[in-house]
Write a protein that holds these residues in place. Structure first.
Motif, PDB file in Angstrom:
ATOM      1  N   ALA A 175       0.835  -1.209   0.000  1.00  0.00           N
ATOM      2  CA  ALA A 175       0.000   0.000   0.000  1.00  0.00           C
ATOM      3  C   ALA A 175       0.870   1.260   0.000  1.00  0.00           C
ATOM      4  CB  ALA A 175      -0.928  -0.011   1.211  1.00  0.00           C
ATOM      5  N   ILE A 194       2.412   1.811  -3.466  1.00  0.00           N
ATOM      6  CA  ILE A 194       1.458   2.399  -4.410  1.00  0.00           C
ATOM      7  C   ILE A 194       1.386   3.906  -4.220  1.00  0.00           C
ATOM      8  CG2 ILE A 194      -0.986   2.518  -5.035  1.00  0.00           C
ATOM      9  CD1 ILE A 194      -1.137  -0.485  -4.305  1.00  0.00           C
ATOM     10  N   VAL A 237       2.208   0.565 -10.285  1.00  0.00           N
ATOM     11  CA  VAL A 237       0.985   0.817  -9.521  1.00  0.00           C
ATOM     12  C   VAL A 237      -0.096  -0.217  -9.817  1.00  0.00           C
ATOM     13  CG1 VAL A 237      -0.908   2.444  -9.137  1.00  0.00           C
ATOM     14  CG2 VAL A 237       1.459   3.262  -9.190  1.00  0.00           C
ATOM     15  N   PRO A 238      -0.456  -0.492 -11.084  1.00  0.00           N
ATOM     16  CA  PRO A 238      -1.508  -1.486 -11.322  1.00  0.00           C
ATOM     17  C   PRO A 238      -1.120  -2.884 -10.862  1.00  0.00           C
ATOM     18  CG  PRO A 238      -0.485  -0.794 -13.393  1.00  0.00           C
ATOM     19  CD  PRO A 238      -0.004   0.148 -12.346  1.00  0.00           C
ATOM     20  N   LEU A 263      -1.509  -2.968  -7.089  1.00  0.00           N
ATOM     21  CA  LEU A 263      -2.939  -2.968  -6.759  1.00  0.00           C
ATOM     22  C   LEU A 263      -3.537  -4.364  -6.908  1.00  0.00           C
ATOM     23  CD1 LEU A 263      -4.196   0.378  -8.359  1.00  0.00           C
ATOM     24  CD2 LEU A 263      -4.270  -0.232  -5.927  1.00  0.00           C
ATOM     25  N   ALA A 296      -5.028  -6.641  -3.853  1.00  0.00           N
ATOM     26  CA  ALA A 296      -6.428  -7.056  -3.844  1.00  0.00           C
ATOM     27  C   ALA A 296      -6.582  -8.563  -3.641  1.00  0.00           C
ATOM     28  CB  ALA A 296      -7.098  -6.634  -5.151  1.00  0.00           C
TER      29      ALA A 296
END
Length: 458
Positions: A88, A91, A177-178, A181, A185
């Motif tokens: 986190a 990111i 970043v993606p 993420l 998740a």
């Protein structure tokens, strides 16, 4: 993940492996992607030659200084929790860096990225070692980890060259970043918490002294290329850092709940395994730096062509990692570690024959390819050696130590070899001298480790 693992892993284990290895690969790419893009970043935000190294130093200080502390925190308060927190933070830091409009904001983003690496890297590695039982299965998983770790460094250099030449340096920050993420998740649903049943305790005096000591040493080494190794400032920083590390060692011998139990630090496998890791990463990262300098400043190649030069070695690194577990099973940890270092030392030392003709491009790629096979084999062997024979409750500490070794080596190697290269009368002769020293140090380290582990492991 691979054919060698599919027959023995459950679906959940395969997904866990994919996520943890993906995170390690992303962090490796994140470390190296900016190296090739540094000139473009400097031009974009008006960094001069004196301030440009701070982009790397701002990351290295927290990444190296806090790794051991966060490795122990992962043991005490939950590895998955720290791993997710690190992702986190990564990111947020990457978004901040990608959108930065001034130097202060970009440097703040790099500091946060360093903290994220110090949190996520040892947590991911300890989750990896505790998710698979010690033996061939763990060895193969760690082999893939070593492959993707080294492959991430080379892919990062390639991607950094592409972004710097064809797009914008900001994508060097935004690219992960993606990926982060997606891992963030999915990980809570498939990765076990990895928390130890013991009551959490933290050795605060040990944590303070080792963190300050590492910060001072890394900062002193980072300043050495510009200030000089004999400057008063560098000597004071290194001396003070060494004093704090000695204090740390003294505290650990007496603390009821030490941050790094002396008994573990005295284990031959931990000691010699981490020495192998220090050499393989310090000397390997130095060769990547020297090769980049040679291709761009001696032969005049672009950042893109420089990145392409690391493409084939990156593929070789992945191949070496895939077979790394099999090498360990057949030859043992000592032979694989020493053999990998020997191959790396001979191949990279052989680059000292480079000349000023562009025909050297093929020779450099060949030496890189062979050297990175040995490089990754040594990474796999050192990781297994430094984390074997320990209970799950101490895996965070062991992996924290191995990750600390990696971060310190990546920070120290380049400034040291830069100083060697600067001693040459010309840039080419300096690079050739540094490559010769690099290979010699690697081979001497291989010999010392061979002797140190001869009576301990096969």
């Amino acid at each position: 993940m691979t054919a060698v693992l599919e027959a023995t892993l459950s679906t959940r284990q395969r997904i866990t492996l994919l996520l943890l290895l993906g995170a390690q690969f992303m962090l490796a790419v994140d470390f190296s992607i900016l190296n090739v893009a540094l000139p473009a970043i400097g031009a974009g935000l008006h960094f001069d030659l004196a301030t440009l190294p701070w982009i790397a130093t701002a990351f290295a200080l927290p990444a190296a200084g806090f790794t051991l502390l966060f490795g122990r925190i992962a043991d005490l308060f939950g590895r998955r929790r720290l791993f997710l927190a690190g992702l986190a933070l990564l990111i947020a830091a990457s978004l901040l860096g990608g959108l930065a409009q001034d130097q202060a904001t970009l440097l703040a983003a790099r500091v946060l990225q360093g903290f994220a690496a110090a949190m996520a890297t040892p947590a991911a590695l300890s989750l990896l070692t505790t998710s698979f039982p010690e033996g061939p299965l763990r060895d193969r998983a760690l082999g893939l980890n070593g492959a993707l770790l080294s492959g991430g460094f080379t892919v990062g250099a390639l991607v950094g060259g592409v972004l710097a030449d064809l797009l914008n340096w900001r994508f060097a920050f935004l690219l992960n970043v993606p990926v982060a993420l997606l891992i963030l998740a999915v990980a809570p649903f498939v990765v076990s918490a990895g928390r130890t049943p013991e009551r959490p305790k933290l050795d605060l005096p040990g944590a303070i002294t080792v963190t300050i000591g590492l910060l001072l040493v890394v900062y002193g080494v980072s300043l050495s290329p510009s200030a000089g190794w004999t400057s008063l400032r560098v000597l004071v920083l290194l001396g003070a850092g060494a004093a704090f590390l000695v204090a740390f060692w003294t505290i650990e011998r007496r603390a009821p709940a030490p941050l790094a139990p002396v008994a573990i630090l005295r284990r031959p496998t931990v000691r010699w395994g981490n020495l192998g890791g220090l050499i393989v990463f310090a000397m390997g990262s130095s060769v990547v730096f020297l090769g980049t300098l040679y291709l761009q400043d001696v032969l005049g190649y672009s950042a893109l062509a420089t990145g392409v030069a690391f493409g084939l070695p990156g593929i070789a690194a992945v191949f070496a990692g895939v077979i790394g577990g099999r090498l360990l099973g057949r030859f043992g940890r000592r032979v694989t570690l020493v053999g990998g270092l020997a191959v790396q030392g001979v191949a990279f030392g052989g680059l000292s024959l480079l000349g000023d003709s562009r025909s050297m491009y093929g020779w450099l790629m060949l030496a890189f390819t062979v050297g990175f096979v040995g490089h990754v084999a040594a990474i796999v062997a050192y990781t297994v050696t430094a984390t074997s024979g320990l209970p799950d409750g101490e895996q965070g500490l062991a992996t924290g130590l191995s990750t600390l070794t990696q971060q310190v080596a990546l920070t120290v190697g380049i400034p040291v070899m830069s100083a060697v290269a600067a001693a040459g009368p010309t840039l080419l002769s300096g690079i050739r001298l540094a490559l010769l020293v690099d290979g010699a140090v690697t081979l001497l380290g291989a010999l010392a480790i061979h002797r140190g582990l001869r009576r301990t492991i096969g």
